[in-house]
Design a protein around this motif. Structure first.
Motif, PDB file in Angstrom:
ATOM      1  N   SER A  85      -2.524  -0.372  -4.269  1.00 18.97           N
ATOM      2  CA  SER A  85      -3.530   0.383  -3.529  1.00 18.97           C
ATOM      3  C   SER A  85      -2.897   1.563  -2.804  1.00 18.97           C
ATOM      4  O   SER A  85      -1.706   1.569  -2.484  1.00 18.97           O
TER       5      SER A  85
ATOM      6  N   ARG B  99       0.851  -1.189   0.000  1.00 19.93           N
ATOM      7  CA  ARG B  99       0.000   0.000   0.000  1.00 19.93           C
ATOM      8  C   ARG B  99       0.884   1.235   0.000  1.00 19.93           C
ATOM      9  O   ARG B  99       1.839   1.324   0.754  1.00 19.93           O
TER      10      ARG B  99
ATOM     11  N   LEU C  11      -2.954   4.000   0.376  1.00 24.51           N
ATOM     12  CA  LEU C  11      -3.437   4.123   1.754  1.00 24.51           C
ATOM     13  C   LEU C  11      -3.760   5.568   2.100  1.00 24.51           C
ATOM     14  O   LEU C  11      -4.699   5.846   2.831  1.00 24.51           O
TER      15      LEU C  11
END
Ligand SMILES: Nc1ncnc2c1ncn2[C@@H]1O[C@H](COP(=O)(O)OP(=O)(O)O)[C@@H](O)[C@H]1O
Ligand SMILES: [Mg+2]
Length: 285
Positions: free
Chosen positions: A218, A186, A220
């Motif tokens: 992804s 992340r 965060l």
């Protein structure tokens, strides 16, 4: 190192009551790994979680400096087999416990097998001592940085919006995925001028990851560039404690909330892995 990472992962997956291990890493140095590790650890502790922070930057250990104290025993004693990891664990400000670091051992790969085994055994001994184990790693794609990173359940990859940091973050991303296909990475964009800059950096890296590595990355969240961070560093007092309402602290609280939220989201993945792992041992249908 790969074997070490593998056996640690197996230990991690063995039961669900063990700590969630998060490695905080980056391609380039000086992007905010240690500050993120320390302040995120405290933010998670403020949510009532038991948190252990391991200072595993064997080149430039500075968690203790950021927190304003100095321990007698460090990870060095664990590496040397002089002490167990629980003996070097100390209570730190903000309700966390830390394994103090040691500097000047940049090449973990050069350490003898017995030393690596000592570290591995130490990590295993902490598994039931915390809800979260955060590992502040060293920057770059060297053996040590990648070794700790590969062993973790999840990786928080830190970058700043600067092109050189982004390029190095990509190199790190690639190294991790090449060595561990199921890595969970992340991105955190630190020192962003504003929220949309963080998003733009994340979108850029995610695009390259998709295009060249065939992976999703992804995001965060971001931490703004905030003068309170360096002021807190100067005072050897983490900014979430000294300036709890400053922009960086507010952002850190949001990151902690997202990490806690993902606890729920990542549970099925662990379940699947656990089942696969158990099946491979022939102990589950
Ligand atoms: N969000 C931020 N805003 C302003 N300065 C920051 C921020 N994050 C880090 N810094 C500055 O960058 C320096 C390096 O951060 P550090 O956490 O030690 O990086 P690393 O561990 O990646 O080498 C800090 O001492 C601080 O002065
Ligand atoms: Mg650091």
């Amino acid at each position: 190192m790969a074997d070490q990472a593998q056996s640690l992962r197996e230990l991690v997956w063995r039961t669900h009551s063990v700590a969630r291990v998060l490695a905080v890493t980056s391609g380039k140095g000086g992007v905010g790994k240690s500050n993120t590790s320390v302040n995120l650890a405290i933010a998670l502790a403020q949510h009532g979680r038991r948190v252990i922070l391991i200072d595993a930057d064997l080149g430039l250990a500075n968690v203790e400096v950021l927190m304003g104290f100095n321990s007698v025993y460090t990870l060095q004693d664990v590496i040397d087999g002089e002490r167990g990891i629980r003996d070097v664990l100390v209570n730190a400000p903000g309700g966390i416990r830390i394994v103090p670091g040691t500097s000047g051992l940049a090449k973990m790969a050069d350490l003898p097998q017995s030393a690596r085994q000592n570290v591995l055994t130490g990590l295993r001994d902490l598994q039931d001592q915390a809800d979260f184990i955060l590992i502040d790693t060293m920057a770059g794609i060297g053996q040590n940085a990648v070794g700790f990173t590969l062993a973790a359940d999840e990786v928080l990859l830190i970058t700043t919006p600067e092109p050189s940091a982004i390029v190095d973050a990509y190199a790190m991303l690639k190294t991790i995925y090449l060595r561990r296909e199921d890595a969970v990475i992340r991105l955190v964009v630190n020192m962003a001028a504003y929220e949309s800059q963080g998003k733009a950096v994340a979108a850029k890296l995610a695009n390259v990851a998709r295009q060249y590595l065939g992976r999703n990355l992804s995001y965060l969240g971001f931490i703004p560039r905030d003068p309170h961070v360096s002021q807190a560093v100067m005072q050897s007092n983490p900014f979430v404690l000294t300036y709890p309402n400053c922009p960086a602290a507010t952002a850190m609280q949001q990151l902690a909330a997202r990490v806690l939220q993902q606890q729920v989201e990542t549970a099925p993945r662990k379940e699947n892995f656990f089942r696969r792992f158990a099946q491979s041992l022939g102990i589950a249908g």
